[in-house]
Design a protein around this motif. Structure first.
Motif, PDB file in Angstrom:
ATOM      1  N   ASP B 467      -4.022  10.078  59.335  1.00  0.00           N
ATOM      2  CA  ASP B 467      -4.485  11.514  59.316  1.00  0.00           C
ATOM      3  C   ASP B 467      -3.362  12.599  59.417  1.00  0.00           C
ATOM      4  OD1 ASP B 467      -6.496  13.483  59.978  1.00  0.00           O
ATOM      5  OD2 ASP B 467      -5.965  13.204  62.279  1.00  0.00           O
ATOM      6  N   SER B 470      -2.538  14.935  62.654  1.00  0.00           N
ATOM      7  CA  SER B 470      -2.200  14.286  63.629  1.00  0.00           C
ATOM      8  C   SER B 470      -0.829  13.435  63.387  1.00  0.00           C
ATOM      9  CB  SER B 470      -3.120  13.162  63.947  1.00  0.00           C
ATOM     10  OG  SER B 470      -3.133  12.593  65.215  1.00  0.00           O
ATOM     11  N   LEU B 471      -0.511  13.124  62.166  1.00  0.00           N
ATOM     12  CA  LEU B 471       0.632  12.571  61.898  1.00  0.00           C
ATOM     13  C   LEU B 471       1.797  13.543  62.290  1.00  0.00           C
ATOM     14  CD1 LEU B 471       2.712  10.651  60.265  1.00  0.00           C
ATOM     15  CD2 LEU B 471       1.795  11.725  58.214  1.00  0.00           C
ATOM     16  N   ALA B 473       2.028  16.026  64.293  1.00  0.00           N
ATOM     17  CA  ALA B 473       2.270  16.420  65.421  1.00  0.00           C
ATOM     18  C   ALA B 473       2.911  15.186  66.366  1.00  0.00           C
ATOM     19  CB  ALA B 473       0.830  16.609  66.239  1.00  0.00           C
ATOM     20  N   THR B 474       2.621  14.056  65.861  1.00  0.00           N
ATOM     21  CA  THR B 474       3.148  12.788  66.496  1.00  0.00           C
ATOM     22  C   THR B 474       4.598  12.491  66.069  1.00  0.00           C
ATOM     23  OG1 THR B 474       0.882  11.706  66.220  1.00  0.00           O
ATOM     24  CG2 THR B 474       2.586  10.559  66.977  1.00  0.00           C
TER      25      THR B 474
END
Lengths: 428, 507
Positions: B467, B470-471, B473-474
């Motif tokens: 995703d 989300s990727l 941010a992670t």
């Protein structure tokens, strides 16, 4: 097996987590509080009403698969499909799938509510109140004595007779103090013995009576250990009633920012009064070149045109004061917010009204001169305003008048500094 | 037999009596093997607190738990969601929280379900035995809480929050899925080396070097770091990202590494629960169903209590159809319970079909022994693959679907018929495979001598990409922990080729 009752253990173990969440949501919380202030009435500032805060920007990212790609899944409850059929995708992707539920994402669009304490904390934070003052505002300070059991020491006025006598009787019974009746009986027997001339009996009875008298002396009727006093505890309690006059200039020169400052100023004074007094009335008086008593909505929202004559508002206040709030039964507080404009010819009437009627009658007169947020343009910084100069001439040690110029919310507290200080709070 | 209790109200005496009766059935008749259990009575507020800290009685503080609390509280107070009747902790002694609002029947049910069902599963399943240490978890949790709060005092809440945020984002990449190879001692290593040398010398034949056209093997795709830039001590690939960062990050301080370790250990502690969720609930549901029935047969609970039990049992094992508004995926309680009940039936009273499908257990007459063995040695995926019977597939009217990206429909791949059983079973088992649910991400390289860039690789199966928001941010969290730029590449698992725009960088 062990079975343990944990119900009395403290709840709210998760409170530190909540505080951390609030820290995290600081911007949203502040925005929500600001909006809430705009929507609240002055008298509702303290009301136990929750403030919804949207939970934005606190997603918890992780490496997780998106919705794309080919996938196989098994569903239960098939009624009509056979191999090779086509089943339409449910709307909203595969939200029913397990991935969406597990990640906990996409559920952030709900709100949570601030408690009253949390709301006030943030309200105060904007106003930059000293900590001592915050504490005072959050609690009520005046106190009344309340009965709270008994004590062994105290003044004679609080002696509890019933309790004392009960103790005394118990002690007398326990130690076997001879009763009056016993003594009288013996004396009667002695008299009889003397009359009959029975010498042995007389000697025996006299000795008996002597012992009994002695015993009655050593075991007193009321001993200091019996004495009980009513104990009082001072409990915080609001003591009286107060009225707060809110005076505001509503002429065209007062913009929204100024009105917002004024509202916070009135709210703060209201909070303070509410802590100290059982009942607080609020009177709203707005003025241009003439003054009128209005309800709160009109006070903050309507806009009038006209010149500015401050004395008209002061006169209205003092008229309402004499009609409805006699000085001997009301504590009177006056809060005035204005941008400082006044007709220069009005100064004398203002001074007369203040010195003769208002200042002698009221506990405190707080004047807040509101301005635009500070700008870098030095030309904007003008000298003292007309009204400021007028009030300045009134300032003296004994006059309950405080005045302050505020361009931002953090400067408002200064006008109350003396008010809080006078109540035993040293503000730094 | 006399009734254990009458009416709704419970007290400690009744609970104790019920526990003893339940325990007798569980240990003597069902042959369960459990940790001693400690029952704790709590209020709904304490239950909400426990919810917030992912069910653990003690946990360090973090805003995400506050968020969870707010969400659960809102749902509960508005009546959208009931609270669990119980929470059970995999510890020795087994902690079992029961709510004061429960009726006496519910308390009995909860004891049977949690204090014996879950408890037996925790103590006997091989995943829990291998990966979790029930005797030490409570001590470790209180150490973790104290350590984190000491760090907050010393280094500030913000600094700790920064590390915890990042660690939480990566916790699914902080799990060891296989036990590590034990480290060899230096002496072993030398002995092995000389043995190898000796073998080479004895078998050396110059003929081999005369063979023409020996090509050098091409370096594997995706290698970007020159061998001399790698740190010799680091082994690649490494799938435990948190472990890798904890050991090798150039910027983390000692206490920050310890916090990563705490989060990693907790993720590891919960991993068996993720792998066995359905079996665990199925086991507990099966056990409480057996026990309550036997209590009723022995006249130890009255008919009213039994009806109340049946009501709550059926609502727990309710499975709406996928076309139902209430559908939210397969209910693990329903599926686990159904399969286990069916195993019981197969053991006792098999049909011809069962004898074909399950020759090993059909008609062996020992359902409890069979189930105990299954509870000990399987996880969700292998359990379904072995024991999902055609009858359960028929009862659930299961349908297996296949969806291609970009199409507005799913194609029905199989249904509950003779041709479909095996493929439905295989497809369902795959859905419970954690290794398939989680993306396959590894640290493949790190440039330790030069720009210190860290390379991650995500091997994409079936085109299921990460995703994107989300990727990013992670990846930013990885960068915070690593301290230098990070690159993540997505490659196709089958072909090993880089996917289009499959490279995300944070510098």
């Amino acid at each position: 097996m062990n079975i343990i009752d944990r119900r009395l253990n403290p709840k709210g173990k998760s409170l530190p987590n909540r505080q951390r969440l609030l820290r995290r949501l600081k911007t949203q919380v502040r925005k929500a509080v600001a909006q809430s202030i705009a929507g609240r009435r002055v008298t509702e500032i303290d009301a136990d009403r929750s403030v919804p805060v949207p939970m934005e920007g606190i997603g918890e990212p992780s490496f997780r698969k998106g919705m794309g790609g080919t996938r196989d899944m098994v569903w239960p409850g098939n009624q009509k499909f056979v191999k090779g059929d086509r089943v339409p995708r449910p709307p909203g992707g595969e939200a029913a799938g397990r991935d969406g539920a597990e990640s906990g994402e996409g559920e952030d669009d709900f709100t949570f509510t601030l408690s009253r304490e949390e709301f006030l904390d943030i309200f105060f934070e904007d106003l930059e109140l000293p900590d001592m003052v915050k504490r005072r505002l959050k609690q009520s300070t005046a106190s009344v004595p309340v009965r709270a059991g008994f004590s062994v020491s105290g003044g004679p006025q609080s002696l509890d007779v019933v309790r004392t006598m009960r103790n005394s009787m118990a002690r007398r019974l326990a130690l076997g103090r001879p009763r009056d009746e016993d003594l009288e009986e013996l004396e009667a027997m002695l008299a009889e013995a003397q009359a009959s001339g029975d010498r042995d009996a007389v000697v025996r009875l006299e000795a008996e009576i002597g012992r009994m008298r002695q015993r009655r002396l050593t075991i007193p009727w009321v001993d200091p250990v019996d004495v009980r006093y009513r104990r009082f505890e001072s409990r915080p309690h609001p003591v009286a009633q107060a009225v707060m006059f809110c005076l505001m200039d509503v002429s065209g020169s007062m913009n929204e920012h100024m009105k917002d400052l004024a509202k916070r100023f009135f709210m703060l004074l209201y909070l303070f009064l509410q802590r100290r007094y059982e009942a607080v009335e609020v009177v709203f008086i707005r003025h241009t070149h003439e003054a009128k008593e209005v309800d709160e909505d009109t006070f903050f929202t309507s806009r009038e045109t006209g010149g500015t004559v401050v004395s008209s508002a002061l006169e209205t206040a003092s008229r309402i004061m004499t009609e409805r709030f006699p000085v001997d039964s009301w504590n009177i507080y006056i809060a005035q917010a204005s941008d400082g404009d006044n007709l220069s010819s009005d100064a004398n009437r203002v001074l007369a009204e203040m010195t003769n009627r208002l200042l002698p009658a009221c506990q405190y007169f707080a004047y807040l001169e509101v301005g635009d947020p500070p700008s870098d343009n030095w030309e904007d910084r003008s000298g003292p305003s007309e009204l400021w100069r007028t009030y300045e001439s009134l300032l003296a040690e004994t006059v309950p008048l405080a005045m302050r110029r505020a361009n931002t919310a953090s400067e408002i507290f200064g006008v109350f500094r003396e008010l809080f200080a006078r109540n035993g709070v040293s503000s730094s | 037999m006399t009734l254990l209790y009458e009416g709704r109200e419970w007290n400690f005496d009744k609970v104790r009596r019920a526990h003893d009766a339940v325990s007798e059935i569980a240990l003597d008749e069902l042959g369960l093997d459990v940790y001693p259990c400690q029952v704790e009575v709590i209020t709904f507020e304490q239950m909400l607190d426990a919810y917030a800290s992912i069910g653990l009685p003690i946990l360090y503080h973090h805003w995400s738990f506050g968020k969870r609390f707010v969400r659960d509280e809102v749902l509960y107070r508005k009546g959208f969601q009931g609270l669990a009747y119980e929470i059970v902790i995999n510890s020795d002694p087994c902690l079992c929280y029961i709510m004061e609002e429960n009726s006496m029947t519910m308390q009995t049910l909860v004891l049977a379900h949690a204090a014996f069902g879950h408890n037996h599963f925790f103590k006997n399943n091989h995943l829990f035995r291998q990966w979790t240490d029930a005797t030490a978890i409570l001590d470790y949790l209180s150490f973790a809480r104290d350590f984190v709060s000491r760090c907050e005092d010393r280094y500030g809440v913000d600094a700790v929050e920064r590390i915890l945020d990042a660690a939480h984002a990566l916790q699914m990449q902080g799990i060891n899925r296989y036990t590590r190879r034990p480290k060899r001692s230096l002496a072993d290593e030398l002995a092995r080396e000389s043995e190898r040398q000796a073998y080479l010398e004895t078998t050396w034949n110059p003929l081999w070097s005369t063979l023409p056209g020996q090509k050098q093997e091409a370096p594997p795709a995706g290698v970007t770091v020159a061998p001399e830039d790698r740190a010799p001590s680091v082994e690649f690939p490494e799938e435990n990202l948190l472990y890798f960062l904890e050991k090798n990050s150039p910027v983390l301080k000692g206490w920050e590494r310890e916090i990563l370790r705490i989060v990693r250990n907790l993720a590891q502690y919960f991993y068996p629960q993720r792998q066995t969720k359905m079996m665990n609930e199925g086991c507990a549901t099966f056990v409480h169903y057996e026990i309550m029935n036997r209590l009723h047969e022995k006249r130890m609970i009255d008919d009213g209590a039994f009806i109340e039990f049946l009501h709550s049992h059926t609502s727990v094992t309710f499975q709406p159809s996928f076309e139902d508004r209430r559908y939210g995926g397969l209910n693990p309680y329903a599926l686990g319970f159904a399969v286990m009940q069916d195993i019981q039936r197969i053991c006792r009273d098999p049909t011809g079909e069962d004898r074909d499908w399950f020759p090993d257990i059909a008609g062996n007459g020992d359902p409890m022994g069979t189930l105990r063995d299954i509870w000990a040695h399987y996880r969700d995926e292998s359990f379904l693959l072995q024991f999902l019977s055609p009858k359960v597939i028929r009862d659930f009217r299961m349908i297996s679907l296949h969806g291609e990206e970009g199409r507005s429909y799913f194609e029905v791949a199989a249904i509950h018929d003779e041709q479909g059983y095996r493929s439905v079973r295989a497809a369902l088992a795959r859905e419970y495979e954690c290794a398939r649910i989680d993306p396959e991400i590894e640290v493949v390289d790190a440039n330790m001598a030069g720009n210190r860039r860290l390379y991650l690789e995500n091997r994409v199966h079936d085109g299921q990409r990460l995703d994107p928001p989300s990727l990013r941010a992670t990846l930013q969290h990885v960068r915070n922990l690593w301290g230098y730029p990070v690159t993540l590449r997505e490659t196709d698992a089958r072909t090993g080729k880089r996917l289009s725009d499959g490279e995300t960088e944070v510098s």
